[in-house]
Structure formats: C-alpha cells, structure tokens
Design an enzyme around this catalytic site. Structure first.
Site, PDB file in Angstrom:
ATOM      1  N   LYS A 150       0.790  -0.938  -0.043  1.00 27.27           N
ATOM      2  CA  LYS A 150       0.097   0.260   0.004  1.00 27.27           C
ATOM      3  C   LYS A 150       1.017   1.324  -0.093  1.00 27.27           C
ATOM      4  O   LYS A 150       0.572   2.177  -0.773  1.00 27.27           O
ATOM      5  CB  LYS A 150      -0.981   0.180   1.311  1.00 27.27           C
TER       6      LYS A 150
ATOM      7  N   ARG B  71      -2.756   3.393   9.128  1.00 31.69           N
ATOM      8  CA  ARG B  71      -3.248   2.108   8.027  1.00 31.69           C
ATOM      9  C   ARG B  71      -2.108   1.024   8.135  1.00 31.69           C
ATOM     10  O   ARG B  71      -0.844   1.529   7.745  1.00 31.69           O
ATOM     11  CB  ARG B  71      -3.815   2.455   6.726  1.00 31.69           C
TER      12      ARG B  71
ATOM     13  N   GLY C  60      -8.276  -6.448   5.050  1.00 28.11           N
ATOM     14  CA  GLY C  60      -9.003  -6.520   6.272  1.00 28.11           C
ATOM     15  C   GLY C  60      -8.203  -7.508   7.484  1.00 28.11           C
ATOM     16  O   GLY C  60      -8.985  -7.664   8.302  1.00 28.11           O
TER      17      GLY C  60
ATOM     18  N   MET D 180      -5.390  -6.649   9.188  1.00 28.81           N
ATOM     19  CA  MET D 180      -4.813  -6.157  10.100  1.00 28.81           C
ATOM     20  C   MET D 180      -5.261  -4.512  10.460  1.00 28.81           C
ATOM     21  O   MET D 180      -6.461  -4.513  10.190  1.00 28.81           O
ATOM     22  CB  MET D 180      -3.290  -5.586   9.809  1.00 28.81           C
TER      23      MET D 180
ATOM     24  N   ARG E 117      -3.883  -0.801  -5.981  1.00 31.12           N
ATOM     25  CA  ARG E 117      -3.025  -2.137  -5.813  1.00 31.12           C
ATOM     26  C   ARG E 117      -3.451  -3.058  -6.887  1.00 31.12           C
ATOM     27  O   ARG E 117      -4.787  -2.977  -7.285  1.00 31.12           O
ATOM     28  CB  ARG E 117      -3.287  -2.759  -4.399  1.00 31.12           C
TER      29      ARG E 117
ATOM     30  N   HIS F 130     -16.859  -7.317   1.738  1.00 33.22           N
ATOM     31  CA  HIS F 130     -16.054  -8.302   2.530  1.00 33.22           C
ATOM     32  C   HIS F 130     -16.239  -9.823   1.918  1.00 33.22           C
ATOM     33  O   HIS F 130     -15.077 -10.249   1.502  1.00 33.22           O
ATOM     34  CB  HIS F 130     -15.848  -8.265   3.907  1.00 33.22           C
TER      35      HIS F 130
ATOM     36  N   ARG G 174      -1.400 -48.387 -17.988  1.00 27.94           N
ATOM     37  CA  ARG G 174      -1.429 -49.310 -17.111  1.00 27.94           C
ATOM     38  C   ARG G 174      -2.050 -50.515 -17.625  1.00 27.94           C
ATOM     39  O   ARG G 174      -3.387 -50.544 -17.473  1.00 27.94           O
ATOM     40  CB  ARG G 174      -1.749 -48.832 -15.769  1.00 27.94           C
TER      41      ARG G 174
ATOM     42  N   GLU H  27      12.267 -46.863 -11.140  1.00 31.04           N
ATOM     43  CA  GLU H  27      11.502 -46.977  -9.827  1.00 31.04           C
ATOM     44  C   GLU H  27      12.208 -47.388  -8.593  1.00 31.04           C
ATOM     45  O   GLU H  27      11.913 -47.445  -7.449  1.00 31.04           O
ATOM     46  CB  GLU H  27      10.251 -47.820 -10.130  1.00 31.04           C
TER      47      GLU H  27
ATOM     48  N   SER I  28      11.200 -43.883 -18.165  1.00 31.52           N
ATOM     49  CA  SER I  28      10.150 -43.120 -17.329  1.00 31.52           C
ATOM     50  C   SER I  28      10.287 -43.078 -16.000  1.00 31.52           C
ATOM     51  O   SER I  28      10.294 -44.293 -15.409  1.00 31.52           O
ATOM     52  CB  SER I  28       8.962 -43.677 -17.988  1.00 31.52           C
TER      53      SER I  28
ATOM     54  N   CYS J 128       6.170 -40.203 -15.092  1.00 35.03           N
ATOM     55  CA  CYS J 128       4.881 -40.810 -15.404  1.00 35.03           C
ATOM     56  C   CYS J 128       4.194 -41.075 -13.691  1.00 35.03           C
ATOM     57  O   CYS J 128       2.955 -41.472 -13.567  1.00 35.03           O
ATOM     58  CB  CYS J 128       4.618 -42.037 -16.041  1.00 35.03           C
TER      59      CYS J 128
ATOM     60  N   TYR K 224       9.809 -34.725 -21.341  1.00 36.53           N
ATOM     61  CA  TYR K 224       8.272 -34.680 -21.108  1.00 36.53           C
ATOM     62  C   TYR K 224       7.863 -34.863 -19.943  1.00 36.53           C
ATOM     63  O   TYR K 224       8.500 -35.724 -18.911  1.00 36.53           O
ATOM     64  CB  TYR K 224       7.349 -35.655 -22.122  1.00 36.53           C
TER      65      TYR K 224
END
Ligand code: PEP
Ligand code: MG
Length: 944
Positions: A31, A100, A109, A111, A344, A467, A591, A781, A800, A868, A888
C-alpha cells in the site's frame, strides 16, 4: 541515524536504500509503495508518510519503537502540516490522519486501521466551526473513539454497537442517517464513558499519544490471530512485518458534494474490460467495504459529479497503464475534489485472471510471456472445477427448488450443509468432515476462518465489493452475496424466503457463477475446456514457449534444448481422447493391468494364473489377446501421430485373485453347513492364493520379475501391442508404440527379457508386412536402477521415472500406508516440508533422477526421458523435471492444462540468458480453438 520514516515525496530515497522497486515494496509495504508511486506520478494523493516494515520488525523484537522512529514520525507530521496548511491537534485548523497497516503482500482486512486520529474534545468543536457541519464532526469523533476501543484496545464491537442500537431504538430511528449532530454528540459522551470503564483510563486527548498508540496497534496486528491464519493459508512469511501509513484524512462525509468508493479497473469476476465499482455519497470508506449500506454502481457518479468522474476515469486509466495490471482503487471526494487513497493489483477470480492476462497481452500492455507467467497453475485448476449443469438448474427453477438470487460474487458450484456462524462452519467442516456452506447476513474479517473451511458462502446483504465477495474470490470459494430476499434468523438458526424455511444443517446448492441459490443438492458437471477460449489461447502461448529452441542449455549431444512436452497417463481410448483434447502430445503411461480387471476378463486372468502348465497358461492368454489388441488399437487411433507408452504387467498376481479372508470365510461356512457343491474349487483356490502370499508384496513378485518368472503374459501383451500397431498402420494411422518394462533393478533383467520381446515385435511386423517406429524402454522406480542408469541405458531406449515407487523406495515409506500413519505428523512437526508423494523431493529422489538422466545419456545421448508418477502433474515437480532435462512429463488428462502452463513457467524461469526470442505471433484463428491435429506451429514443433 537509521531512517524509519519516509514522507510520500521521498520515493527516490526509498529506492536508493532498498535497491529496487521490489525492495521498496518490502520496506514500505504494498500500500505504501503504491502511495509513493502515485505521488510521483502526480496522482492526487493526500499527503502523508510511511513507517517502514523494518521499524515494525524491531518493535516486534523489543516491544518498543526503535531509537529515532518516534522523532522521525513527529518530524514527518510537521511536513504533512506544511503540505496541507493544517495543524495536528489545532482546533482552529485541524489536521486529521488515518493510520493504516500495509504489508508487502496485500492482506485485506486482516490488520488494523484507525481513522480520524487528531480529534479530541477541543478539535471536534473546531472542526464543527470550520466545516459548519456539526453532525459530521461529532460522527467522526464517535467513530474515532469506537475504532480506538475496538482496534487499539481489542474491545468487542458489541461494547459500542449495543448502546448505539439502544440509543437509535429509543429515538425510533432505523438508519444511521437519521442521527442528528446532537445525537452523535450524546453518543460521544456515552462512548467516552464506556472507553474509560473498559480500558481503565480516559480516551486520550493528546493527539500525538493517539498517533503513538495507533502505530503500535498496527504493528501488533501483524501477529493477530486473523493475520497469522491468513498468512498461513496464503504462504506469506511471518517475518516480513507490516508498514504503517499515516495519511491525511479526507472526508467523504462532508455533505452531498462528498463521497467515497472502491473500484476495479476491470471486472474482477469476469475479467471484462469495464470499470466495476461502487460509491456512497456522504459516507466514509468503511461504509462501502463493509457492505452495510447499499452502494451505488460507479457509472451513476457520472451524472452526480461529472467533473470528478471524468478525472477519476482518466486517473484509473493511467494507473492501469502504469502498473500494467487490473487495479483495485479506493477514492474519496471531499467537497467535489477527488483524492486517490489507494491502488493495488486487484484480486480476481480464476476466470478473470486468465482473461485479463490474455486481453492485456493482446492490447500490447504486457508480453505473451508475462501473460503466461501471470496465471498460476492453481488458477487453471480452478477453471476446471465443477459447475452446475444448466439443465438441472432450469429444472430446479421449474420444480420449485429455486430459493433465491443474489450477486454472483465468486464463480463455481458449491453444495453443502448450511451453518450460520464461522466457528460452527469451521467445526463442522474440519471435525465432522461435512461439506459446509456458511450463511451470514454479511461477513467481517473475523469470519474468514469459517469461509476458508466452507465449500461456499452465502450472504443476504452486501455487494460485489463487500468483504464476503472479495475474500471468497481470492480463495476461489463460490459465493453469492446480497441475496436480499432471504430472511436470516440467527436466533432460531434458520433462513427463509416466503414460506420456504431452511434450517441449520440442511443442504443447499450455491451457484457463484449466476448468483442463484437452490434448496437441496444439485448435481455438478466438469467444465469444458473447449469453451474457455482465453485459457486455450494462453495455453497455446505456453506451448509455444516450451517448443522454442534454446529454452535449455544442452550440455551434451542429444539433450533437449526445448522446454518440456506434456503427455498423459491414460489407460483407455476415451481417456486418451480427453488427454489429447486437453493438449497432451503423447501417452506416457498406459497401465495395462487395469484392462485385466474388466468383468468378462477377470475369470480368464484368474484361470491363467492358476494354470499349472505353460500350455494351460498360454491357452488362457490366447483368449485375452484379442481384448488387449482391441484396447491398444483404440489407444493408437486416439493418439494418431503421437507416441504411446504401454507398460507391461506390473502388479503382483494376488491382486487379480479374490480376497483371501473372504474366501476362507466362505470355505468355513460351507464346511460348517456341510455344503459340498463347489467346495473343492474354493479350497483349491484358497491354497493357490495362500501360495502367492508375500509379506511385502510391493517389493515382491511384480514388475519385470513377474515377467521373467512367467514370460507368457508379457509375450502375449507385446504380441497384442504390435498386432494392433500393425493393423492401425495398415489403416493409415501413424503409430509410435513404446513398450515399457516396469520395476527394473538391474540391466541383467532387461538383457533377459527384452530380446525375447523384440523378437516377437519383429515377427509380428514380418507377419503383417508393415514397418513402424517403436522403442523398448524401462521405468526407473528402484534406486539401484537410477544409480546404474549408464548400464540400464545400454538396453533401454527410454526412461520413465515412476516416482510413486521411486519415492517409496528411496524414503523407505510405504506409499499405501505412510499418509495414514505418520506422514501428516511428519509435516506438522516440520520433519517433512511437503508430502513427498505429492511434490517431488528434489534433494533425495530428485537427485537420483538427475544422476540417472546424465548417466543414461552418457551411454545413449538420444535417450528419451519422462516422468509418469503422480508428480508429473505437480507444478514444482514439473519445474524440477525441466531443470534436470526431461523430455516430457506425463500426468492425468485433467491435469494436462495445468502441466502445460507449469512447463512454460519453468522454461521462462530458467531460460538461458538472452538465447530466446519473443513468443511467435499467434494468428487469431489458431488461438481460438486448439486444433485436434498437428497443424499449428506449436504442435509441429513439439513433435520435433
Ligand atoms: C510409479 O511408480 O510412479 C508409477 C507410475 O507406477 P505405479 O503407480 O503404477 O506403480
Ligand atoms: Mg510403479
């Protein structure tokens, strides 16, 4: 002496000290930085100064202002006095200020703010004389005492609200506007008594004491409950601290030539390029934000104050061009003169975020790269969230379940049970695991925890900038506000429209997109990506960024220099079609075992498993082969022209068999009842299942091990893959099959199995007399496979990363039980920052991947590398895959759009210096709809 205080004119000094504009934002808060920047740009900002976040952080350590701060504050006040020609605490010509909060990142809102500082028993009289408006002066004074009590000394609102309501009732008033100067003056007396009684001393008459206490209260509000909860949710660091902005008060409540309002330079719900805002004549700012009085739409200001309106439109236009983003502004008109109080970057819905970014790039305000970077992957996620089915909604209107209509404050569909206060809403959602809709007349910052826990929010009062609306939009919570037909009875815990009464705990459906509310549960549908043209445009830009050359360094031959491609995990042709329509350019994991579970196939699979001879097994497998061939045929057809990775059978065989305990129960029951029919078969099955039992099945007979132990299954699968591929080729479809061997731990396993499978591939191609590209590769894996990747790559043409298993085996955490048992505790205790099954652990698992890629490519520079595991759709994990050189990422079809954006973010964030040009110009036609086939530059480039 360190500088703790910066007058608004000293932006150059602040920039010099902080080193950059980002540094200024950290020092002076968002601000504050906005006010400094506006002052510099010649926008009419009321004079003032900012106390830095550094002062706040010192104060938080010691509980005292750092040495010199107060003296600098007093000196800055003198400058403000000079600029305004008014004097702080002088009844003859009083200067009033607001105090402020303002952190680096907006925390709306959360603080404290205190207005009208500088009023006391004498100044109020002076102000009366000066303005000729005693009503305004006494109203301002009572507001100060009230705010001081509630924000500086944490008194309950009720302490003041209750006597005020009583006073109004005694006079027979309904509205605040009916209160006269004498009424406010009487109330000031009451409020001062209450203040003394509650706080223990008189309301401070020393205006500098007021300023000191208010500054401290703002500092302290950084550590308030609300602020902490908000930061946790938003991922804002607790160490930043807040700045304090002391700003000359200008008054919107000085009569009918005064007013105040808030506005967005574009519509924050839809993103449309049209100013949206509200104002109130003769009012102060919080009246608009709280949504308590019904505000006027901003366009009406043109008629009421044409000069101020014209100037307002010019300034906001300039501000948007300056900040190159949608601005959320606050303004006040004091006796016809316009003052800008704040600007802002405005919070916006996911839909608006995409539209504003794309529009601004098309307007030439920002680049396409900036547009892509502005939209977070979470935004894309929100846009793919469920909506109510249009036909179900119109049916509901006909069959009487329509309840009410309000303002469509935050889009999306929410279905849940209603609760009338934030604590209960939070409790029911968190403890009782209910889907909750929080219903209130209007919300206040204290309600945020209840809103966050809810699926949706409904209020009977307030408007689009109330609000409830602002907070819900920010968190992507569907929200309807100002549904004024609804009468909420908080005492009886129910709400009603006419004769329809809905009680606490009952179900409703809230449509934040249209503003409609329905009784009961309404079905939701997944939104269609095809209809979201701006998002499609943005994703096309994202693809183009990834497809550019030189987006990555290429340390060795064969390494990708383009960004990541996005492939999808899909087991069935319909998933593959969806993935492709969402922009996937390959299937990274099919799979195959899922196909074995189909009802007509499972008995054949079980027969195959139970066969005692190879012949018996082959016989059953021959029955399965046509099914598998058909599955693969459909996948190749759906992915015409793109690679399709098919993984050979992976899970342990017992997963295809009936549950052991259940079977044992059945056998015992039959024995007890003396039933013999079918008993023998069940007993034999039980023995077979017992024989398959393993203590640690995830480490047991699965993956490539199973293929070596029982090669007939994978031989059948490879035949089915290649027969399907050959048939498709003969039909003119371009196939690129890639056969993936799971759970390899040593290259010897590949050496054993792969040549057998390659022989089948060659045989089928010869039988069918066709040729097409294909690859054999493996999943990485098991940590050993990663470590010995150079050897594994001698056989494997692609890797993979199966990061579900790789994470399980690297950490030694069971992927099935860890979350249930200890992972949450580990996160709560800070042992794990994040769940490693959701977000890749870069330092451990990620390092293994990095090693595996570079070792693998030493052996085989052209090695294709993907991921994957579930991490393939997670933005942070995608970034890591970009860094280490994956070709990828592959993820579920629904996450493909998110992954496309995340891949572009990674590419832009890590691009080598100065090596890439601008995003290619996208022709309007090409961006309107993502083409199904490889006709655009982007998709063509991806295929290279
Ligand atoms: C993995 O382990 O990451 C993987 C993709 O395989 P699955 O989840 O089927 O074990
Ligand atoms: Mg796995």
């Amino acid at each position: 002496m360190k500088k703790w205080v910066y007058p608004f004119g000293e932006v150059a000094e602040a920039e010099k000290y902080a080193g950059s504009w980002e540094g200024v934002r950290s020092l002076l808060g968002g601000k504050g930085a906005g006010l400094f920047d506006m002052t510099r740009a010649g926008v009419p900002v009321p004079p003032g100064f900012t106390v830095t976040t550094e002062a706040c952080n010192e104060f938080r350590k010691t509980g005292k202002f750092p040495a010199g701060q107060w003296e600098q504050q007093v000196a800055a006040m003198k400058k403000v006095e000079k600029a305004t020609g008014k004097k702080f605490g002088d009844p003859k010509n009083p200067l009033l200020v607001s105090c402020r909060s303002g952190a680096k990142f907006s925390m709306p809102g959360m603080m404290n703010t205190v207005l009208n500082i500088g009023l006391n028993d004498q100044v109020v009289e002076g102000l009366t004389g000066l303005t000729g408006n005693p009503r305004f002066a006494w109203d301002s004074y009572r507001r100060l005492i009230e705010m001081f009590g509630t924000t500086v000394f944490n008194l309950d609102d009720e302490v003041f609200e209750h006597p005020m309501a009583e006073y109004k009732a005694s006079k027979g008033y309904k509205l605040d506007t009916e209160m006269t100067a004498e009424d406010w003056q009487a109330l000031v007396g009451t409020f001062k008594d209450i203040f003394k009684q509650q706080v223990g001393f008189d309301f401070p008459q020393d205006v500098y004491k007021q300023l000191e206490l208010a500054t401290k209260a703002v500092f302290e509000s950084w550590n308030g409950k609300r602020a902490i909860a908000y930061r946790k949710k938003e991922g804002i660091s607790d160490d930043l601290g807040t700045a304090v902005n002391i700003v000359t008060m200008v008054f919107g409540n000085m009569g009918d030539d005064s007013g105040t309002g808030v506005a967005f330079t574009r519509n924050p719900s839809t993103g449309d390029k049209k100013m949206m805002g509200e104002y109130l004549l003769n009012a102060q700012g919080e009246d608009v934000v709280a949504g308590i009085r019904n505000a006027e739409p901003i366009v009406n200001l043109e008629k009421e104050m044409p000069r101020a309106y014209k100037q307002f439109m010019q300034i906001t236009n300039r501000l948007e061009k300056h900040y190159k983003d949608l601005q959320d502004v606050e303004f006040t008109i004091e006796r016809g003169k316009l003052w800008m109080l704040q600007t802002r970057n405005g919070k916006r819905t996911a839909k608006a975020a995409v539209k504003v970014a794309v529009d601004m790039a098309n307007e030439g305000l920002i680049t396409k790269e900036q547009a892509v970077l502005r939209v977070t992957p979470e935004v894309v996620d929100a846009l793919l969230h469920p909506q109510f089915d249009e036909s179900a909604m119109s049916d509901a209107e006909k069959n009487g379940t329509f309840f009410a209509k309000g303002v469509n404050a935050s889009p999306g569909a929410a279905v849940g049970q209603i609760y009338f206060d934030a604590d209960k809403a939070e409790h029911m959602a968190k403890e009782e695991k209910q889907d909750v809709i929080m219903v209130r007349p209007f919300t206040k910052p204290d309600d945020v925890h209840g809103m966050i826990a809810s699926q949706g929010v409904l209020t009977s009062e307030g408007g689009a900038t109330s609000h409830a609306a602002v907070v819900a939009r920010q968190f992507g919570i569907p929200c309807v506000v100002g549904a004024s037909a609804i009468k909420i009875d908080l005492e009886r815990r129910q709400m009603a429209v006419g004769g329809t009464v809905i009680k606490e705990g009952d179900w409703i459906s809230v449509d934040g997109t249209t503003g409609r509310v329905f009784v009961g549960k309404m079905p939701t549908i997944a939104p269609s990506l095809e209809e979201q043209t701006e998002l499609l445009t943005l994703l096309t830009w994202a693809d183009e960024i990834c497809a550019r050359k030189n987006m990555r360094e290429a340390p060795a031959k064969g390494y990708p220099t383009r960004g990541l491609q996005v492939w999808a995990n899909a087991d069935y042709p319909k998933d593959a079609r969806r993935a492709r329509s969402y922009g996937a350019v390959g299937i990274g994991l099919c799979r195959t075992e899922h196909m074995f579970f189909e009802p007509e196939r499972l008995p054949i699979v079980q027969r195959m498993i139970l066969a005692e001879t190879s012949e018996g097994r082959t016989e059953a497998l021959n029955e399965l082969l046509p099914y598998q061939r058909k599955d693969f045929d459909g996948l190749f057809e759906a992915m015409d022209g793109y690679p399709v990775i098919i993984r050979l059978i992976d899970p342990p065989l017992h997963e295809f068999m009936p549950d052991e305990e259940k079977l044992l129960e059945e056998v015992i029951t039959m024995r007890v009842k003396g039933e013999s029919n079918g008993l023998k078969e069940k007993e034999d099955l039980l023995v077979a299942i017992k024989g398959m039992h393993e203590s640690n099945p995830m480490m047991g007979m699965r993956g490539v091990r199973l293929s070596i132990y029982m090669p007939e299954i994978v031989e059948m699968q490879v035949r089915a893959i290649f027969e399907a591929a050959a048939d498709c080729t003969l039909r003119g479809i371009v196939v690129k099959p890639e056969v993936m061997i799971p759970l390899t731990g040593t290259v010897k396993e590949l050496e054993w199995i792969q040549p057998r499978l390659e022989r089948i591939a060659a045989a089928v191609m010869q039988e069918k007399k066709v040729k097409f590209e294909y690859k054999f590769g493996t999943m990485i894996e098991i940590p050993r496979a990663a470590v010995t990747a150079a050897e594994v790559a001698e056989r494997a043409q692609f890797f993979s990363f199966g990061t579900n298993d790789l994470t399980q085996m690297t950490y030694g955490y069971s992927r099935d039980d860890a979350e249930r048992n200890f992972l949450i505790t580990y996160q709560e205790q800070g042992i794990l920052e994040r769940n490693p099954f959701q977000t890749l652990d870069r330092t451990g698992v990620g390092k293994l991947m990095d090693w595996a890629i570079s070792e693998g490519r030493k052996t085989r520079p052209s090695l294709e590398v993907g991921i994957c595991g579930e991490h393939g759709g997670d933005p942070s994990s995608i970034e890591w895959c970009h860094i280490i050189g994956n070709n990828y990422v592959s993820c579920s079809p629904f996450r493909v759009p998110i992954a496309r954006l995340a891949a572009a973010h990674a590419a832009l964030k890590h691009r080598p210096n100065g090596k890439n040009g601008k995003v290619a110009v996208v022709k309007k036609k090409a961006v309107a709809k993502r083409p199904a086939k490889k006709t655009t530059k982007a998709t063509a480039a991806r295929k290279k």
